[in-house]
Design a protein around this motif. Structure first.
Motif, PDB file in Angstrom:
ATOM      1  N   LYS A 145     -12.035  34.519 -68.254  1.00 25.08           N
ATOM      2  CA  LYS A 145     -12.571  35.655 -69.140  1.00 25.08           C
ATOM      3  C   LYS A 145     -11.300  36.741 -69.517  1.00 25.08           C
ATOM      4  O   LYS A 145     -11.183  37.131 -70.374  1.00 25.08           O
ATOM      5  CB  LYS A 145     -13.517  36.507 -68.118  1.00 25.08           C
ATOM      6  N   LYS A 199      -7.934  35.703 -69.477  1.00 27.17           N
ATOM      7  CA  LYS A 199      -7.304  34.927 -70.461  1.00 27.17           C
ATOM      8  C   LYS A 199      -7.941  34.777 -72.063  1.00 27.17           C
ATOM      9  O   LYS A 199      -7.334  35.120 -72.768  1.00 27.17           O
ATOM     10  CB  LYS A 199      -7.223  33.659 -69.880  1.00 27.17           C
ATOM     11  N   ALA A 200      -9.252  34.834 -71.824  1.00 24.42           N
ATOM     12  CA  ALA A 200      -9.876  34.804 -73.065  1.00 24.42           C
ATOM     13  C   ALA A 200      -9.678  36.195 -73.992  1.00 24.42           C
ATOM     14  O   ALA A 200      -9.432  36.263 -75.255  1.00 24.42           O
ATOM     15  CB  ALA A 200     -11.461  34.635 -73.122  1.00 24.42           C
ATOM     16  N   VAL A 201      -9.946  37.398 -73.146  1.00 22.73           N
ATOM     17  CA  VAL A 201      -9.539  38.743 -73.812  1.00 22.73           C
ATOM     18  C   VAL A 201      -8.082  38.767 -74.400  1.00 22.73           C
ATOM     19  O   VAL A 201      -7.914  39.387 -75.240  1.00 22.73           O
ATOM     20  CB  VAL A 201      -9.860  39.781 -72.552  1.00 22.73           C
ATOM     21  N   ARG A 202      -7.182  38.221 -73.391  1.00 24.44           N
ATOM     22  CA  ARG A 202      -5.813  38.636 -73.714  1.00 24.44           C
ATOM     23  C   ARG A 202      -5.589  37.772 -74.906  1.00 24.44           C
ATOM     24  O   ARG A 202      -4.864  38.241 -75.742  1.00 24.44           O
ATOM     25  CB  ARG A 202      -5.016  37.856 -72.465  1.00 24.44           C
ATOM     26  N   ASN A 203      -6.179  36.651 -74.978  1.00 21.04           N
ATOM     27  CA  ASN A 203      -5.639  35.623 -76.160  1.00 21.04           C
ATOM     28  C   ASN A 203      -6.597  36.353 -77.554  1.00 21.04           C
ATOM     29  O   ASN A 203      -5.923  36.148 -78.562  1.00 21.04           O
ATOM     30  CB  ASN A 203      -6.174  34.297 -75.945  1.00 21.04           C
ATOM     31  N   LYS A 204      -7.408  36.857 -77.325  1.00 17.29           N
ATOM     32  CA  LYS A 204      -8.045  37.373 -78.556  1.00 17.29           C
ATOM     33  C   LYS A 204      -7.275  38.686 -79.126  1.00 17.29           C
ATOM     34  O   LYS A 204      -7.231  38.941 -80.262  1.00 17.29           O
ATOM     35  CB  LYS A 204      -9.695  38.051 -78.123  1.00 17.29           C
ATOM     36  N   ILE A 205      -6.725  39.604 -78.230  1.00 16.86           N
ATOM     37  CA  ILE A 205      -5.863  40.451 -78.434  1.00 16.86           C
ATOM     38  C   ILE A 205      -4.557  39.932 -79.349  1.00 16.86           C
ATOM     39  O   ILE A 205      -4.116  40.525 -80.189  1.00 16.86           O
ATOM     40  CB  ILE A 205      -5.302  41.491 -77.137  1.00 16.86           C
ATOM     41  N   ALA A 265      -4.024  37.206 -80.833  1.00 14.14           N
ATOM     42  CA  ALA A 265      -4.535  36.494 -81.963  1.00 14.14           C
ATOM     43  C   ALA A 265      -4.770  37.322 -83.292  1.00 14.14           C
ATOM     44  O   ALA A 265      -4.293  37.482 -84.218  1.00 14.14           O
ATOM     45  CB  ALA A 265      -5.582  35.504 -81.842  1.00 14.14           C
ATOM     46  N   ARG A 266      -5.495  38.518 -82.550  1.00 11.74           N
ATOM     47  CA  ARG A 266      -5.629  39.782 -83.575  1.00 11.74           C
ATOM     48  C   ARG A 266      -4.168  40.403 -84.171  1.00 11.74           C
ATOM     49  O   ARG A 266      -3.980  40.570 -85.342  1.00 11.74           O
ATOM     50  CB  ARG A 266      -6.657  40.959 -82.908  1.00 11.74           C
ATOM     51  N   ASN A 281      -2.442  37.757 -86.488  1.00  9.46           N
ATOM     52  CA  ASN A 281      -3.029  37.830 -87.796  1.00  9.46           C
ATOM     53  C   ASN A 281      -2.789  38.942 -88.597  1.00  9.46           C
ATOM     54  O   ASN A 281      -2.437  38.751 -89.896  1.00  9.46           O
ATOM     55  CB  ASN A 281      -4.628  37.526 -87.696  1.00  9.46           C
TER      56      ASN A 281
END
Length: 113
Positions: free
Chosen positions: A87, A89-95, A97-98, A101
């Motif tokens: 979880k 890692k998912a939060v870190r990757n979302k940040i 990626a944002r 972008n």
């Protein structure tokens, strides 16, 4: 050494008579750390050379040793710890990626991408 009771430890080779007398050369990984001592030296001399060259400190600072520590730590994780790690890692990757972008969008608007 990669297998056996002393796996994940570092050691020094004092003498190689033939391949069968060493702890199976196939199961050893050579490192860049070297120390000088006489041929067929006793343990006391090897230990003194090891400590004077600070081999243990050099090893603990290497990325290889740090990677082994991380692997050992990961192997002791429980199911819940692995879930929390996934979880996070998912939060870190979302940040990340944002942020990427946003940068990409700015560069395309400026015509640099």
């Amino acid at each position: 050494m990669t297998t056996g009771p002393h796996s994940d430890n570092i050691a020094t080779i004092v003498n190689v008579v033939d391949q069968n007398r060493v702890y199976r050369i196939k199961h050893l990984h050579l490192t860049k750390f070297t120390t000088k001592f006489p041929f067929n030296a006793r343990s006391k001399i090897v230990k003194g050379a090891w400590e004077s060259d600070k081999i243990s400190e050099q090893w603990s600072g290497s990325s290889w040793a740090k990677r082994m520590e991380r692997r050992a730590l990961r192997s002791t994780l429980t199911d819940f710890d692995r879930f929390k790690l996934a979880k996070a890692k998912a939060v870190r990757n979302k940040i990340l990626a944002r942020a990427v972008n946003i940068k990409k969008k700015k560069l395309t608007r400026a015509g640099k991408l």
